[in-house]
Design an enzyme around this catalytic site. Structure first.
Site, PDB file in Angstrom:
ATOM      1  CB  SER A 242     -19.487 -33.911   3.844  1.00  0.00           C
ATOM      2  OG  SER A 242     -19.090 -32.560   3.461  1.00  0.00           O
TER       3      SER A 242
ATOM      4  CE1 TYR B  34     -24.982 -32.928   3.029  1.00  0.00           C
ATOM      5  CE2 TYR B  34     -23.244 -31.395   3.391  1.00  0.00           C
ATOM      6  CZ  TYR B  34     -23.604 -32.731   2.774  1.00  0.00           C
ATOM      7  OH  TYR B  34     -22.972 -33.389   1.941  1.00  0.00           O
TER       8      TYR B  34
HETATM    9  N1  LIG Z   1     -20.869 -33.768  -4.248  1.00  0.00           N
HETATM   10  C1  LIG Z   1     -20.214 -32.750  -3.336  1.00  0.00           C
HETATM   11  O1  LIG Z   1     -19.707 -31.835  -3.428  1.00  0.00           O
HETATM   12  C2  LIG Z   1     -20.062 -33.553  -1.960  1.00  0.00           C
HETATM   13  C3  LIG Z   1     -19.344 -32.931  -0.955  1.00  0.00           C
HETATM   14  C4  LIG Z   1     -19.043 -33.754   0.271  1.00  0.00           C
HETATM   15  C5  LIG Z   1     -19.813 -34.794   0.445  1.00  0.00           C
HETATM   16  N2  LIG Z   1     -20.682 -35.415  -0.503  1.00  0.00           N
HETATM   17  C6  LIG Z   1     -21.351 -36.521  -0.025  1.00  0.00           C
HETATM   18  O2  LIG Z   1     -20.878 -37.695  -0.973  1.00  0.00           O
HETATM   19  C7  LIG Z   1     -22.076 -38.578  -0.961  1.00  0.00           C
HETATM   20  C8  LIG Z   1     -22.414 -38.862  -2.639  1.00  0.00           C
HETATM   21  O3  LIG Z   1     -22.832 -37.527  -3.256  1.00  0.00           O
HETATM   22  P1  LIG Z   1     -22.768 -37.193  -4.575  1.00  0.00           P
HETATM   23  O4  LIG Z   1     -22.404 -35.982  -4.932  1.00  0.00           O
HETATM   24  O5  LIG Z   1     -22.497 -38.326  -5.574  1.00  0.00           O
HETATM   25  O6  LIG Z   1     -24.549 -37.066  -4.644  1.00  0.00           O
HETATM   26  P2  LIG Z   1     -25.479 -37.569  -5.767  1.00  0.00           P
HETATM   27  O7  LIG Z   1     -25.142 -37.709  -6.944  1.00  0.00           O
HETATM   28  O8  LIG Z   1     -26.762 -36.846  -5.353  1.00  0.00           O
HETATM   29  O9  LIG Z   1     -25.623 -38.949  -5.037  1.00  0.00           O
HETATM   30  C9  LIG Z   1     -26.445 -39.222  -3.811  1.00  0.00           C
HETATM   31  C10 LIG Z   1     -27.291 -40.778  -4.109  1.00  0.00           C
HETATM   32  O10 LIG Z   1     -27.797 -41.144  -2.914  1.00  0.00           O
HETATM   33  C11 LIG Z   1     -29.280 -41.719  -3.427  1.00  0.00           C
HETATM   34  N3  LIG Z   1     -30.182 -41.267  -2.259  1.00  0.00           N
HETATM   35  C12 LIG Z   1     -30.513 -40.315  -1.703  1.00  0.00           C
HETATM   36  N4  LIG Z   1     -31.499 -40.439  -0.916  1.00  0.00           N
HETATM   37  C13 LIG Z   1     -31.767 -41.815  -0.959  1.00  0.00           C
HETATM   38  C14 LIG Z   1     -32.761 -42.776  -0.359  1.00  0.00           C
HETATM   39  N5  LIG Z   1     -33.749 -42.179   0.404  1.00  0.00           N
HETATM   40  N6  LIG Z   1     -32.714 -43.981  -0.637  1.00  0.00           N
HETATM   41  C15 LIG Z   1     -31.909 -44.493  -1.451  1.00  0.00           C
HETATM   42  N7  LIG Z   1     -30.928 -43.774  -2.211  1.00  0.00           N
HETATM   43  C16 LIG Z   1     -30.994 -42.337  -1.849  1.00  0.00           C
HETATM   44  C17 LIG Z   1     -29.494 -40.626  -4.273  1.00  0.00           C
HETATM   45  O11 LIG Z   1     -30.332 -41.174  -5.397  1.00  0.00           O
HETATM   46  P3  LIG Z   1     -31.426 -40.227  -6.281  1.00  0.00           P
HETATM   47  O12 LIG Z   1     -30.503 -40.111  -7.508  1.00  0.00           O
HETATM   48  O13 LIG Z   1     -32.639 -41.042  -6.553  1.00  0.00           O
HETATM   49  O14 LIG Z   1     -31.886 -39.287  -5.518  1.00  0.00           O
HETATM   50  C18 LIG Z   1     -28.217 -40.603  -5.206  1.00  0.00           C
HETATM   51  O15 LIG Z   1     -27.814 -41.974  -6.055  1.00  0.00           O
HETATM   52  C19 LIG Z   1     -23.195 -37.893  -0.380  1.00  0.00           C
HETATM   53  O16 LIG Z   1     -23.273 -38.417   0.970  1.00  0.00           O
HETATM   54  C20 LIG Z   1     -22.714 -36.559  -0.328  1.00  0.00           C
HETATM   55  O17 LIG Z   1     -23.271 -35.758   0.953  1.00  0.00           O
HETATM   56  C21 LIG Z   1     -20.665 -34.900  -1.695  1.00  0.00           C
END
Ligand SMILES: NC(=O)c1ccc[n+]([C@@H]2O[C@H](COP(=O)([O-])OP(=O)(O)OC[C@H]3O[C@@H](n4cnc5c(N)ncnc54)[C@H](OP(=O)(O)O)[C@@H]3O)[C@@H](O)[C@H]2O)c1
Ligand SMILES: Cc1cc2nc3c(=O)[nH]c(=O)nc-3n(C[C@H](O)[C@H](O)[C@H](O)COP(=O)(O)OP(=O)(O)OC[C@H]3O[C@@H](n4cnc5c(N)ncnc54)[C@H](O)[C@@H]3O)c2cc1C
Lengths: 267, 466
Positions: free
Chosen positions: A158, A171
């Protein structure tokens, strides 16, 4: 036996005229994960979709296979924090896919603390999933890629890992750790023909931004756009990409804000 | 046992397909038992691999265990009075001929490369340019030893475990792992062969020459110009070859020396042949191959007879080491169809025309004359085979794939068969259609008996039986 679903139809074996890239996506059912899974399936990948939420995985998998008209994706229910189960799950996945070319680690969690809140249990969870889970998966697959002299590891970190900010030290630390780990991995593996791609998203319109305490979206884009940009970076075997690209310039500025100024800012 | 460090990227011979697997070296039979135990424990499958000369996925097992059999390659017995030789399954045809030739013998059936192992030769049940006369490799096997996935160790011969003998030979490595083989060699009276070379103007002449020529020769093979169309469709050159009779060669001891068989490592005395493939690469396109083929055909118009060593006649391709690299990064595939003599001409006319229409001509075409055999997964027919090499590129993959599906239909319709040391795209439905239900049933029963836990599986197995 590892946490796999044994009764799934396997993807058709690759042939010279129907070659398949084989990819593992850890965190596949999340916002960016699902978008990237759909994208890679359209690009002809055979995919192992790994996540902890079986219902979400199943519907994503069904959708992908239906659109492809054949089996492209398999699902593996897996809680990343069960680190000990990773080598077995990985072995199972590789056998089911008939090999592996790419690992994408995209799982992540976030807790938005109040400015005066110090919350070790939440910080611990973030380090567990964002950093330790990535290290566990990557150190399981790295020696395989190293020996095969091929492969690509994609880590979704990120922009938040570029600086420690007032808003979310836990974070930031988890993502800074991941970015740093990926850099080290790259320095180890490039000489063995393995590419390591660090992805640094800015703001993306997923459930993450709907959590309590989440900041107002700034320059937020759809996960589909992020997926396209990640695929582009994978194809070009890039090392680090900011997505969307504008964040490269924003972060260039932010990385150069001197500490005495940064201390006084409220973001 | 940690086999992470054994994870290796493996390819087909044509460099057009890869499949990483845990590659374990086998030096002694005990290691095969250990591999089966390990596979069972890990919940993955095993495939044996000889020299990896198959053009397709026969010796690949993506994500599973692949056993490199090449290390188990001792020749354990050679009796020059009877011509019986026993060797471990990783021994190559090169080792075999070099052992027996100086004593006046030659392997009765060989492939177009000498790098293949006995295990690979039995599993594919290879054919030579004398298939119409000598049958497949399996007909010269006296007996072999095999380790089944159940752990059982058996010796198979036509009379002992006859059903396994006739199915493990031709069985594509899917029933057991062969450890040792005893073969009957053929007596020779010279290290040279007499070759009649003559041109054939079109496909009809080509197939007639093979059919009419075969009874008068020991070997017969045709080169087919895949680019010639119109009234020249199917033109080429025939090499019809016979052994020299006793007395014809005044000095057989001399011509049978190994150094008289092999070509020097340099061409024109200066040019290392290991580099030749770099110079072939620029010609590997429709125009380049057209030029080379046309020149080759014109040169062949002169009918002539010459003497050639066994090795030079059989293993010509080995004299350009790495020739397959001349096809470039995305490699090549081979499509080989076997057709009854009655339907061959019309089916191949259709196939060649289609390849021209789609601008996807075969860069190399080779024809042979065959006869049926009684091994379970046989590829032979009373007729002919045509092997076609196609260059694979990122641009032509999809079109080539569609064209080969059309080929498959034409071949099936004409009562033909396919060869799974070569064909990489043939589907399960097509495979089951030409093998026939009864054969498939028999094979499945044997598979169940030899391998109840499904430990032996290759990518090919999953493609055609999965
Ligand atoms: N959205 C943003 O603005 C943003 C910005 C920068 C970076 N990111 C990064 O991009 C990545 C994806 O983010 P996203 O926005 O798509 O978030 P998201 O929709 O919350 O996706 C994260 C996924 O990881 C899974 N996960 C979390 N803990 C887990 C565990 N212990 N075991 C197995 N699976 C697990 C979640 O499962 P559950 O649904 O069951 O929790 C979810 O499917 C993350 O690494 C995030 O830090 C996001
Ligand atoms: C240039 C060239 C020319 C050729 N010419 C001919 C030809 O004229 N006629 C012909 O018939 N074929 C021909 N072939 C094909 C070749 O003979 C077959 O593919 C043969 O099986 C290759 O032997 P290998 O040792 O490389 O086996 P691999 O390709 O390594 O394996 C082939 C099969 O044998 C199995 N196998 C290998 N060892 C064992 C074992 N010990 N026990 C059980 N199963 C085993 C494997 O699992 C696999 O299914 C040619 C190939 C090339 C590259």
């Amino acid at each position: 036996m590892p946490d796999s679903n044994k009764n799934q139809d396997k993807p058709a074996p690759a042939t010279p005229l129907n070659p398949r890239q084989r990819g593992i996506i850890v965190g596949a059912s999340g916002g960016i994960g699902a978008a990237l899974s759909r994208k890679l399936a359209r690009e002809g990948f055979s995919l192992a979709l790994v996540d902890r939420n079986k219902t979400a995985l199943q519907s994503l998998c069904d959708e992908i296979n239906k659109n492809a008209g054949e089996t492209r994706a398999l699902i593996y229910e897996h809680d990343i924090t069960k680190y000990d189960s990773i080598p077995d799950t990985l072995r199972r996945v590789i056998a089911d896919l008939g090999g592996v070319d790419t690992l994408v680690y995209i799982a992540g969690v976030i807790h938005f603390p109040a400015l005066d809140e110090f919350n070790f249990p939440e910080d611990y969870k973030m380090v567990q999933v964002n950093l330790l889970g990535a290290m566990a998966w990557m150190s399981a697959i790295a020696p395989l890629f190293q020996n095969a002299k091929s492969g690509q590891i994609v880590g979704v970190s990120s922009v938040a890992g570029d600086r420690g900010r007032i808003g979310n030290p836990g974070y930031n630390a988890s993502k800074a750790g991941l970015t740093n780990y990926l850099e080290g991995l790259r320095n180890r593996l490039t000489r063995h023909g393995v590419n390591v791609l660090t992805v640094k998203p800015g703001m993306v319109k997923t459930d993450m931004l709907k959590l309590p305490g989440a900041p107002k979206p700034v320059l937020a884009v759809e996960p589909e756009q992020i997926a396209d940009l990640i695929w582009d970076g994978m194809k070009k075997r890039k090392q680090t990409i900011y997505v969307a690209g504008i964040w490269k310039w924003i972060m260039l500025v932010i990385r150069h804000i001197p500490s005495f100024v940064f201390r006084r800012l409220n973001f | 046992m940690n086999i992470t460090k054994n994870f290796t990227q493996l390819e087909n011979f044509g460099h057009s397909l890869n499949a990483p697997a845990y590659l374990l070296t086998v030096n002694i039979p005990e290691e095969i038992h250990a591999a089966f135990d390990l596979a069972k424990k890990m919940g993955i499958t095993v495939t044996a691999r000889g020299a990896g000369r198959s053009y397709n996925d026969a010796a690949l097992n993506g994500g599973g265990i692949v056993l490199d059999m090449c290390g188990m390659n001792a020749i354990t017995r050679w009796d020059k009075s009877t011509g019986l030789i026993t060797a471990q399954s990783g021994a190559t045809l090169e080792q075999i001929w070099q052992k027996v030739e100086p004593d006046g013998w030659w392997p009765p059936v060989v492939s177009g490369t000498m790098k293949t192992t006995l295990g690979g030769c039995l599993s594919a049940n290879i054919h030579g340019k004398n298939n119409f006369k000598m049958g497949p490799f399996g007909e010269h096997v006296i007996e072999f030893d095999v380790i089944l996935p159940t752990g059982a160790e058996l010796t198979c011969s036509p009379n002992k475990n006859g059903d396994l003998f006739h199915s493990i030979i031709s069985g594509l490595g899917m029933l057991g792992i062969i450890t040792s083989v005893t073969l009957q060699m053929k007596r020779m009276y010279s290290g040279l062969l007499s070759v009649d070379a003559f041109p054939v103007k079109n496909l009809h002449e080509h197939l007639s020459a093979l059919q009419d020529g075969a009874p008068n020769y020991d070997y017969i093979v045709g080169w087919l110009d895949g680019l010639a169309g119109g009234s020249s469709l199917g033109r080429g050159q025939i090499h019809a070859t016979r052994y020299l009779h006793e007395g014809e060669d005044p000095n057989p001891c001399e011509t049978m020396k190994i150094e008289k068989q092999t070509l020097p490592p340099y061409i024109f005395g200066v040019f290392p042949k290991s580099m030749l493939h770099y110079f072939m690469a620029p010609f590997m396109n429709n125009l380049g191959v057209w030029g080379v083929n046309t020149a080759k055909y014109i040169a062949s118009l002169r009918k002539h007879t010459f003497r050639q060593s066994h090795a030079a006649f059989h293993f010509l391709l080995d004299y350009v080491p790495g020739w397959e690299f001349s096809y470039g990064k995305t490699g090549l595939i081979q499509y080989q169809s076997f057709l009854p003599k009655e339907s061959a001409e019309s089916a191949w006319t259709e196939i060649l025309r289609l390849s021209h229409k789609l601008s996807l001509p075969a860069y190399l075409g080779v024809t042979k004359r065959h006869r049926p055999d009684n091994f379970l997964l046989t590829h032979a027919v009373d007729g002919f085979s045509l092997a076609m090499d196609f260059k694979v590129t990122n641009n032509n993959r999809a079109r080539l794939g569609k064209m080969l599906q059309e080929f498959d239909k034409i071949v099936l319709q004409a009562g033909g068969r396919f060869y799974f040391a070569k064909n990489s795209e043939t589907s399960a439905e097509t495979a089951q259609a030409f093998y026939g239900e009864e054969t498939i049933e028999k094979f499945k029963k044997l598979k169940n008996r030899c391998d109840p836990n499904g430990l032996l599986e290759s990518d090919l197995y999953r493609r055609i039986f999965g």
